[in-house]
Design a protein around this motif. Structure first.
Motif, PDB file in Angstrom:
ATOM      1  N   SER B 286       6.088  -0.405 -17.925  1.00 21.46           N
ATOM      2  CA  SER B 286       5.000   0.245 -18.648  1.00 21.46           C
ATOM      3  C   SER B 286       4.231   1.246 -17.793  1.00 21.46           C
ATOM      4  CB  SER B 286       4.048  -0.820 -19.213  1.00 21.46           C
ATOM      5  OG  SER B 286       3.723  -1.744 -18.211  1.00 21.46           O
ATOM      6  N   ALA B 287       4.631   1.459 -16.555  1.00 22.38           N
ATOM      7  CA  ALA B 287       3.897   2.374 -15.675  1.00 22.38           C
ATOM      8  C   ALA B 287       4.246   3.821 -15.956  1.00 22.38           C
ATOM      9  CB  ALA B 287       4.194   2.046 -14.213  1.00 22.38           C
ATOM     10  N   GLN B 288       3.263   4.716 -15.742  1.00 24.97           N
ATOM     11  CA  GLN B 288       3.518   6.153 -15.862  1.00 24.97           C
ATOM     12  C   GLN B 288       3.803   6.800 -14.503  1.00 24.97           C
ATOM     13  OE1 GLN B 288       1.013   4.784 -17.757  1.00 24.97           O
ATOM     14  NE2 GLN B 288       1.928   5.171 -19.759  1.00 24.97           N
ATOM     15  N   PHE B 289       3.271   6.180 -13.458  1.00 27.31           N
ATOM     16  CA  PHE B 289       3.454   6.747 -12.123  1.00 27.31           C
ATOM     17  C   PHE B 289       3.936   5.671 -11.172  1.00 27.31           C
ATOM     18  CE2 PHE B 289      -0.242   8.772 -14.131  1.00 27.31           C
ATOM     19  CZ  PHE B 289       0.153  10.106 -14.154  1.00 27.31           C
ATOM     20  N   THR B 290       4.682   6.102 -10.166  1.00 25.34           N
ATOM     21  CA  THR B 290       5.081   5.190  -9.097  1.00 25.34           C
ATOM     22  C   THR B 290       4.852   5.895  -7.765  1.00 25.34           C
ATOM     23  OG1 THR B 290       6.706   4.125 -10.496  1.00 25.34           O
ATOM     24  CG2 THR B 290       6.981   3.876  -8.115  1.00 25.34           C
ATOM     25  N   GLY B 291       4.257   5.170  -6.823  1.00 31.57           N
ATOM     26  CA  GLY B 291       3.995   5.782  -5.523  1.00 31.57           C
ATOM     27  C   GLY B 291       3.726   4.726  -4.480  1.00 31.57           C
ATOM     28  N   THR B 292       3.359   5.166  -3.267  1.00 25.39           N
ATOM     29  CA  THR B 292       3.065   4.212  -2.200  1.00 25.39           C
ATOM     30  C   THR B 292       1.582   4.291  -1.840  1.00 25.39           C
ATOM     31  OG1 THR B 292       3.732   5.884  -0.611  1.00 25.39           O
ATOM     32  CG2 THR B 292       5.358   4.207  -1.151  1.00 25.39           C
ATOM     33  N   ILE B 293       1.077   3.153  -1.403  1.00 28.50           N
ATOM     34  CA  ILE B 293      -0.344   3.083  -1.058  1.00 28.50           C
ATOM     35  C   ILE B 293      -0.571   3.742   0.301  1.00 28.50           C
ATOM     36  CG2 ILE B 293      -2.286   1.560  -0.601  1.00 28.50           C
ATOM     37  CD1 ILE B 293      -1.023  -0.477  -2.423  1.00 28.50           C
ATOM     38  N   GLU B 294      -1.472   4.724   0.325  1.00 26.08           N
ATOM     39  CA  GLU B 294      -1.782   5.414   1.584  1.00 26.08           C
ATOM     40  C   GLU B 294      -3.016   4.848   2.260  1.00 26.08           C
ATOM     41  OE1 GLU B 294      -2.176   9.559   0.575  1.00 26.08           O
ATOM     42  OE2 GLU B 294      -0.828  10.031   2.221  1.00 26.08           O
ATOM     43  N   HIS B 306      -5.629   4.656  -2.732  1.00 25.13           N
ATOM     44  CA  HIS B 306      -5.131   6.025  -2.810  1.00 25.13           C
ATOM     45  C   HIS B 306      -3.605   5.977  -2.776  1.00 25.13           C
ATOM     46  CE1 HIS B 306      -9.159   7.819  -2.012  1.00 25.13           C
ATOM     47  NE2 HIS B 306      -9.352   6.599  -1.537  1.00 25.13           N
ATOM     48  N   VAL B 307      -3.023   6.492  -3.854  1.00 21.42           N
ATOM     49  CA  VAL B 307      -1.570   6.365  -4.013  1.00 21.42           C
ATOM     50  C   VAL B 307      -0.930   7.742  -3.874  1.00 21.42           C
ATOM     51  CG1 VAL B 307       0.266   5.658  -5.582  1.00 21.42           C
ATOM     52  CG2 VAL B 307      -1.912   4.425  -5.579  1.00 21.42           C
ATOM     53  N   LEU B 308       0.112   7.827  -3.045  1.00 16.48           N
ATOM     54  CA  LEU B 308       0.865   9.072  -2.901  1.00 16.48           C
ATOM     55  C   LEU B 308       2.102   8.994  -3.788  1.00 16.48           C
ATOM     56  CD1 LEU B 308       1.508  11.775  -1.436  1.00 16.48           C
ATOM     57  CD2 LEU B 308       2.710  10.404   0.285  1.00 16.48           C
ATOM     58  N   LEU B 309       2.183   9.943  -4.746  1.00 17.02           N
ATOM     59  CA  LEU B 309       3.336   9.931  -5.647  1.00 17.02           C
ATOM     60  C   LEU B 309       4.511  10.655  -4.996  1.00 17.02           C
ATOM     61  CD1 LEU B 309       1.545  10.754  -9.024  1.00 17.02           C
ATOM     62  CD2 LEU B 309       1.941   8.521  -7.940  1.00 17.02           C
ATOM     63  N   ALA B 310       5.682  10.440  -5.557  1.00 13.20           N
ATOM     64  CA  ALA B 310       6.901  11.019  -4.980  1.00 13.20           C
ATOM     65  C   ALA B 310       6.846  12.547  -4.961  1.00 13.20           C
ATOM     66  CB  ALA B 310       8.110  10.547  -5.779  1.00 13.20           C
ATOM     67  N   HIS B 326      -1.020  -4.192   0.149  1.00 16.63           N
ATOM     68  CA  HIS B 326      -0.776  -3.802   1.534  1.00 16.63           C
ATOM     69  C   HIS B 326      -0.436  -2.335   1.605  1.00 16.63           C
ATOM     70  CE1 HIS B 326      -0.957  -7.955   2.748  1.00 16.63           C
ATOM     71  NE2 HIS B 326      -0.259  -8.235   1.640  1.00 16.63           N
ATOM     72  N   LEU B 327      -0.830  -1.710   2.713  1.00 15.05           N
ATOM     73  CA  LEU B 327      -0.542  -0.299   2.923  1.00 15.05           C
ATOM     74  C   LEU B 327       0.956  -0.046   2.878  1.00 15.05           C
ATOM     75  CD1 LEU B 327      -2.922   0.871   5.798  1.00 15.05           C
ATOM     76  CD2 LEU B 327      -3.041   1.390   3.363  1.00 15.05           C
ATOM     77  N   HIS B 328       1.348   1.148   2.430  1.00 13.78           N
ATOM     78  CA  HIS B 328       2.734   1.617   2.454  1.00 13.78           C
ATOM     79  C   HIS B 328       3.664   0.817   1.550  1.00 13.78           C
ATOM     80  CE1 HIS B 328       1.084   3.912   5.663  1.00 13.78           C
ATOM     81  NE2 HIS B 328       0.951   2.856   6.450  1.00 13.78           N
ATOM     82  N   THR B 329       3.085   0.013   0.662  1.00  6.92           N
ATOM     83  CA  THR B 329       3.950  -0.673  -0.297  1.00  6.92           C
ATOM     84  C   THR B 329       3.989   0.135  -1.588  1.00  6.92           C
ATOM     85  OG1 THR B 329       2.082  -2.007  -0.981  1.00  6.92           O
ATOM     86  CG2 THR B 329       3.599  -3.006   0.589  1.00  6.92           C
ATOM     87  N   GLU B 330       5.018  -0.098  -2.380  1.00 11.65           N
ATOM     88  CA  GLU B 330       5.168   0.657  -3.613  1.00 11.65           C
ATOM     89  C   GLU B 330       4.361   0.002  -4.728  1.00 11.65           C
ATOM     90  OE1 GLU B 330       9.035   2.867  -5.024  1.00 11.65           O
ATOM     91  OE2 GLU B 330       8.930   0.854  -5.929  1.00 11.65           O
TER      92      GLU B 330
END
Ligand SMILES: Nc1ncnc2c1ncn2[C@@H]1O[C@H](COP(=O)(O)OP(=O)(O)OP(=O)(O)O)[C@@H](O)[C@H]1O
Ligand SMILES: [Mg+2]
Lengths: 298, 353
Positions: B286-294, B306-310, B326-330
């Protein structure tokens, strides 16, 4: 040892360096004390510049000081000095300096630069050059007569001999206003713009803003300025001497000139010393008054 | 009557224009807050109402009367300055009494008004002190007191709390709100602070580069910003913006997912704005965006991640409590199409109703 190094890392670590650094100050202080003590001691003698009494002087007690009050010269010169100081420094330089600082700080034009350069010139010119300029301007054949008085059909006036004290006073205002101007400019910069605006919103007229808000705020600066210019003007010598030599007669003879004439003209070093000690006391007393003013009111 | 009316107000310094025509009506008794980035002309506008700045063009009316050429003291205003602007050589009492004394108010009345203001602001114990001997908060009260004793029709505040520490700012803010309630006067208040604007204002005026962007109640501005500027400016945490491409009645998001929308002007949509508090973490489906936690900013009560998207876009997500992340997790971020804002290519909001 660690503490010492913290206080003054490189000076304190070397006692000799420390002594060397303080030497000039010590020498200066010693010289000051020596000369003051010298003048003070000889004010109780009849030492003269030349002749018998330059070698065989003797102690005369308070005779020189009694003479200050009983003979005419001193009190007249004191009065002349008071007039000169009051009108040229306290009224002239400081009021004019304040007005210029107050009006010019809001103007951002060439006029401002022009006036600043003009008043700085007066300050920077050597006294002797200034004296020459003023004497050339105010003499019988000078600029004022040639440009104003004669064209209007009047007989030329020799200002410098007929109005000696006013001319000297105006010359000194011209010469010294730059100092007051600079000091008051800095003082006015320290007055917060918002405080003045608050007074404006509170309904203060421009005059009330100056009198009830700005002047009280810069009171310490005013007192400092008064202290300096009073001391300077009270003991001021070269401009007056070069311009009028104290004359005509004794019309512009201030204490500094009176002392110079007594000490080196007439050669009475003992009496001259008494005059200088008296000047020192008067200036000291004035300074105390100003220093009181500097302090915050309770 | 103490309404304030600005019509086509212009201001230039020399030939540098600073305000380009401001129209605004402030109702009697209203609390209006000016916000906007530094240098946008908030103070200038306030100072023109105060009579401290010449009005280059247009008209300022207070209580129905044009005051362009009326000097400050006669405008029925009082101003509280950012630097407090207390008279340093006068006691607290004299600071407050100064204006009244100048107006030749009878002594008994001066005394009564000063003491009344001191009572309201709880500065009675300091009346004999010099401003130097007061703390920042106490000085600000005196400055407000000085305004109150003049019984103005309009209070003007220029960032009055910005020199106070956070705790004191909160406290004084509440007091100003109470004061507005008690005095029932018109108040115009300039601030940088989002919280002050949102909490104090009846209406907020958003200024940008010498123009009004939007005027409205705090909630109107929060819910229906008219453009990306207001949307990005109002509220505590800046809105997220992503570019979108319309496709029929839905929008394609960066990353390829689409969302449906009921907005009738969807065809003009160029970007989508969504506030951090309207984003949440969900599952992949159900997500619209996927990224990693900065970065994780943990405030205790909530956290900002703060999430960095692809594709290089950034999103800020507000999560309640202390999420176990946790940082740097998706992470997978979902949004609610009902609370998104759509803007056209010029940044104007596309209203859905
Ligand atoms: N006396 C002045 N002369 C020339 N320009 C000025 C003057 N006062 C202000 N300005 C300019 O006018 C613009 C608006 O200034 P103003 O002080 O109103 O901004 P502001 O919105 O209050 O900003 P801040 O939030 O930083 O206080 C600024 O670009 C400023 O540089
Ligand atoms: Mg400002």
């Amino acid at each position: 040892m660690a503490m010492k190094n913290q206080i003054n890392p490189w000076l304190a670590s070397n006692v000799w360096l420390l002594v060397l650094g303080m030497l000039p100050a010590f020498l200066l202080l010693a010289a000051l004390i020596y000369f003051t003590a010298w003048a003070f001691s000889f004010s109780f003698t009849d030492l003269e510049l030349v002749g018998r009494k330059s070698v065989n002087w003797s102690w005369v007690g308070f005779e020189n000081y009694v003479r200050l009050w009983t003979r005419k010269g001193f009190l007249d010169a004191l009065w002349t000095t008071v007039i000169f100081t009051f009108f040229s420094a306290i009224v002239g330089q400081s009021v004019l300096g304040f007005l210029l600082a107050g009006t010019l700080r809001t103007t951002k034009s060439n006029l401002r630069s022009f006036i600043e350069v003009a008043i700085m010139l007066g300050w920077l010119l050597p006294d002797i050059v200034a004296a020459f300029l003023w004497s050339a301007t105010t003499s019988q054949t000078g600029l004022i007569n040639n440009l104003i008085i004669t064209p209007l059909g009047f007989k030329p006036v020799n200002f410098i001999s007929e109005f000696a004290l006013p001319v000297v006073t105006i010359a000194n205002i011209w010469k010294g206003t730059a100092w007051s101007y600079l000091l008051f400019s800095a003082a006015l910069d320290s007055v917060s713009r918002e405080v003045v605006e608050a007074a404006k919103v509170d309904g203060a007229t421009p005059f009330q803003r100056i009198w009830l808000v700005i002047l009280p705020i810069i009171r310490p600066h005013i007192a400092t300025n008064m202290l300096f210019i009073t001391i300077w003007t009270f003991t001021y010598f070269p401009l007056i001497y070069a311009l009028t030599g104290g004359g005509p007669g004794r019309q512009s003879e201030t204490l500094a000139i009176f002392m110079y004439k007594q000490s080196f003209g007439t050669g009475k070093l003992g009496y001259g010393s008494a005059i200088s000690v008296a000047m020192l006391l008067i200036v000291g007393a004035l300074s105390l008054i100003y220093l009181r003013l500097l302090r915050e009111p309770k | 009557m103490s309404d304030v009316q600005l019509t086509g107000v212009h201001k230039s310094y020399g030939n540098v224009p600073v305000l380009h025509g401001v129209d605004l009506t402030i109702k009697s008794g209203e609390f209006v807050v000016f916000v906007g980035p530094s240098g946008c002309g908030k103070s200038t506008l306030l100072r023109m109402i105060a009579g401290l700045e010449h009005i280059t063009g247009g008209e300022v009316k207070i209580g129905g009367k044009v005051v362009n050429d009326v000097p400050s003291p006669q405008r029925g205003i009082a101003m509280v300055f950012q630097s407090y602007a207390l008279y340093p050589h006068m006691s607290v009492y004299d600071n407050m009494a100064f204006g009244l004394k100048l107006a030749k108010t009878p002594k008994a009345e001066v005394d009564q008004r000063v003491r009344e203001a001191a009572r309201i602001l709880q500065i009675e114990p300091y009346l004999d002190r010099m401003p130097k001997a007061l703390s920042g908060g106490q000085r600000q009260r005196v400055a407000i007191g000085r305004a109150i004793v003049r019984q103005p029709k309009v209070f003007l505040f220029d960032e009055p709390l910005s020199n106070l520490d956070a705790a004191l700012r909160g406290q004084t803010r509440v007091e100003i709100a109470k004061l507005h309630d008690t005095l029932d006067a018109t108040m115009i208040y300039v601030t940088h602070d989002q919280v002050e604007a949102m909490t104090l204002a009846d209406r907020i005026v958003v200024l940008n580069a010498g123009r009004i962007e939007q005027v409205g109640t705090p909630l109107e501005l929060y819910r229906h910003p008219v453009n990306t500027f207001v949307a990005g400016f109002i509220a505590n945490h800046t809105m997220n913006f992503v570019n979108v491409t319309p496709k029929g009645s839905s929008l394609t998001l960066p990353g390829g997912k689409t969302i449906a929308t009921t907005n009738p002007q969807v065809a003009k949509a160029a970007s989508l704005g969504v506030r951090p508090e309207h984003l949440g973490l969900t599952d992949v489906a159900s997500a619209q965006f996927t990224g990693t936690i900065e970065v994780i900013e943990q405030f205790g009560e909530y956290a900002l991640i703060h999430v960095l998207l692809a594709d290089g876009n950034h999103l800020t997500v507000k999560l309640d409590g202390a999420p176990d992340l946790h940082l740097h997790t998706e992470v997978h971020v979902g949004l609610d199409p009902a609370v998104v804002h759509l803007f056209d290519a010029e940044g104007r909001a596309l209203r859905s109703v």
